[in-house]
Design a protein around this motif. Structure first.
Motif, mmCIF file in Angstrom:
data_model
loop_
_atom_site.group_PDB
_atom_site.id
_atom_site.type_symbol
_atom_site.label_atom_id
_atom_site.label_comp_id
_atom_site.label_asym_id
_atom_site.label_seq_id
_atom_site.Cartn_x
_atom_site.Cartn_y
_atom_site.Cartn_z
ATOM 1 N N ASP A 57 34.596 39.739 33.112
ATOM 2 C CA ASP A 57 33.911 40.168 31.900
ATOM 3 C C ASP A 57 34.737 41.203 31.142
ATOM 4 N N LEU A 58 35.369 42.113 31.866
ATOM 5 C CA LEU A 58 36.197 43.125 31.211
ATOM 6 C C LEU A 58 37.530 42.549 30.749
ATOM 7 N N PHE A 59 38.127 41.669 31.534
ATOM 8 C CA PHE A 59 39.385 41.047 31.108
ATOM 9 C C PHE A 59 39.195 40.250 29.815
ATOM 10 N N LEU A 60 38.013 39.674 29.640
ATOM 11 C CA LEU A 60 37.725 38.863 28.459
ATOM 12 C C LEU A 60 37.235 39.692 27.274
ATOM 13 N N ASP A 61 37.043 40.987 27.478
ATOM 14 C CA ASP A 61 36.644 41.856 26.372
ATOM 15 C C ASP A 61 37.759 41.852 25.319
ATOM 16 N N ALA A 62 37.396 41.692 24.067
ATOM 17 C CA ALA A 62 38.385 41.615 22.988
ATOM 18 C C ALA A 62 39.233 42.875 22.892
ATOM 19 N N GLU A 93 38.859 30.319 42.266
ATOM 20 C CA GLU A 93 39.826 29.337 41.782
ATOM 21 C C GLU A 93 40.693 29.899 40.663
ATOM 22 N N ASP A 94 40.181 30.861 39.918
ATOM 23 C CA ASP A 94 40.943 31.413 38.791
ATOM 24 C C ASP A 94 41.629 32.729 39.156
ATOM 25 N N LEU A 95 41.942 32.904 40.433
ATOM 26 C CA LEU A 95 42.576 34.161 40.859
ATOM 27 C C LEU A 95 43.895 34.389 40.130
ATOM 28 N N ASP A 96 44.686 33.330 39.939
ATOM 29 C CA ASP A 96 45.969 33.494 39.250
ATOM 30 C C ASP A 96 45.760 34.014 37.828
ATOM 31 N N TRP A 97 44.712 33.552 37.162
ATOM 32 C CA TRP A 97 44.404 34.035 35.812
ATOM 33 C C TRP A 97 44.063 35.524 35.847
ATOM 34 N N MET A 98 43.249 35.935 36.819
ATOM 35 C CA MET A 98 42.913 37.347 36.938
ATOM 36 C C MET A 98 44.142 38.179 37.287
ATOM 37 N N MET A 99 45.040 37.619 38.111
ATOM 38 C CA MET A 99 46.236 38.346 38.489
ATOM 39 C C MET A 99 47.165 38.572 37.299
ATOM 40 N N HIS A 100 47.098 37.690 36.301
ATOM 41 C CA HIS A 100 47.886 37.899 35.077
ATOM 42 C C HIS A 100 47.483 39.217 34.419
ATOM 43 N N TYR A 101 46.188 39.464 34.291
ATOM 44 C CA TYR A 101 45.711 40.712 33.705
ATOM 45 C C TYR A 101 45.969 41.898 34.635
ATOM 46 N N TYR A 102 45.863 41.655 35.911
ATOM 47 C CA TYR A 102 46.132 42.703 36.895
ATOM 48 C C TYR A 102 47.569 43.204 36.771
#
Length: 314
Positions: free
Chosen positions: A300-305, A166-175
């Motif tokens: 987990d890596l996208f959320l790493d500070a 469901e959060d693919l769009d959020w992951m695609m932002h970092y991608y």
């Protein structure tokens, strides 16, 4: 235990398929043949073949139905031939580009690595040396960067109606931020193996490590090769930094950043591949669960500070 048959004794569709494949190999025409299915291989059927009067055994691979949508068999063969010339892979005996049928020499006296083996320093060193050799060889004709690979799987997933997070769009932002960072800094393109499943690394007592199964090889970003390896082997941060320095000969901030960003991209790539595979066939493997887990690791890596800092350092 491997069940062995003589040519002409097929009792199942799989055995009829391999007998038909055996008859296509010119070097084996008119000879007595024994074959047996090997355990392993998520998308293909693999066989060990023995030819009467031949001192070597052979490995025969029949590509799985549907795998052609993400495997370029001609590139795979090119990579295998190059790797053999570099001394790190078995000899290619026969290849049919029409469907990807492959025959290689069977490496006697070798066993496949396990994840546990990769925690041995001598195995880690051997893998990096092997990668350096492959990366230093000729570039493959097909360039597919990690971004090309992910884009391809996402298009396939949409086409097949794969179940996506469901959060693919959020992951695609970092991608997309990662894509912009690598595009701005430039790619370090080399021939890459791209698929560090432990079983693809073969070891034998007193023998040099060998690398098999070049299905996913392409000319790609060097740091991706390390990122996907370190993620696949569950290496912690101290071990990751140690191996980055071992491979590059130095430990610079930009190199660490490139590897860690690629580690996140690797999880997106293999998660997306998995949800595509789930739609292709009724494989004896829970691809959907594997994909969910890989997407979780990417989050987990996208959320790493430190992630935004890594992007700036790339």
């Amino acid at each position: 235990m491997i069940i062995r048959r003589r040519l002409g004794e097929a009792r199942s569709q799989y055995e009829r398929d391999v007998e038909a494949a055996i008859l296509r190999v010119p070097q084996w025409q008119g000879k007595g043949v024994t074959y047996g299915m090997l355990v392993g291989g998520l998308n293909n059927r693999n066989w060990r073949v023995q030819i009467d009067g031949d001192s070597r055994d052979y490995f025969l691979k029949i590509p799985g139905e549907g795998t052609e949508i993400f495997i370029n068999r001609v590139t795979s063969n090119e990579a295998a031939v190059n790797a053999h010339s570099l001394g790190i892979a078995p000899e290619v005996i026969f290849f049919d580009p029409s469907d990807g049928l492959e025959v290689h020499e069977f490496l006697e006296g070798y066993t496949a690595c396990t994840t546990t083996d990769f925690f041995r320093p001598e195995i880690q060193s051997a893998v990096l040396d092997l990668y350096k050799t492959f990366h230093g060889g000729p570039k493959l004709s097909q360039t597919k960067t990690i971004f090309d690979l992910i884009d391809e799987h996402l298009d396939q997933a949409r086409s097949l109606g794969s179940h996506m997070p469901e959060d693919l769009d959020w992951m695609m932002h970092y991608y997309e931020k990662a894509r912009a960072a690598f595009t701005a800094s430039g790619f370090d393109l080399v021939s890459c193996f791209n698929d560090p499943m432990p079983g693809n690394f073969l070891i034998g007592q007193g023998k040099p490590m060998k690398l098999i199964d070049y299905e996913f090889a392409s000319t790609n970003e060097r740091a991706y090769e390390l990122g996907v390896l370190f993620g696949e082997m569950f290496f912690d941060e101290p071990k990751t930094l140690e191996l980055i320095e071992m491979y590059y000969g130095e430990l610079r901030r930009d190199l660490v950043a490139r590897v860690y960003v690629c580690r996140a991209l690797a999880d997106i790539k293999w998660a997306s591949w998995a949800v595509v595979c789930r739609k292709l066939n009724d494989w004896d493997f829970d691809f959907q669960k594997y994909g969910v887990w890989k997407y979780m690791r990417a989050r987990d890596l996208f959320l790493d500070a430190r992630f935004d800092g890594w992007l700036r350092a790339v």
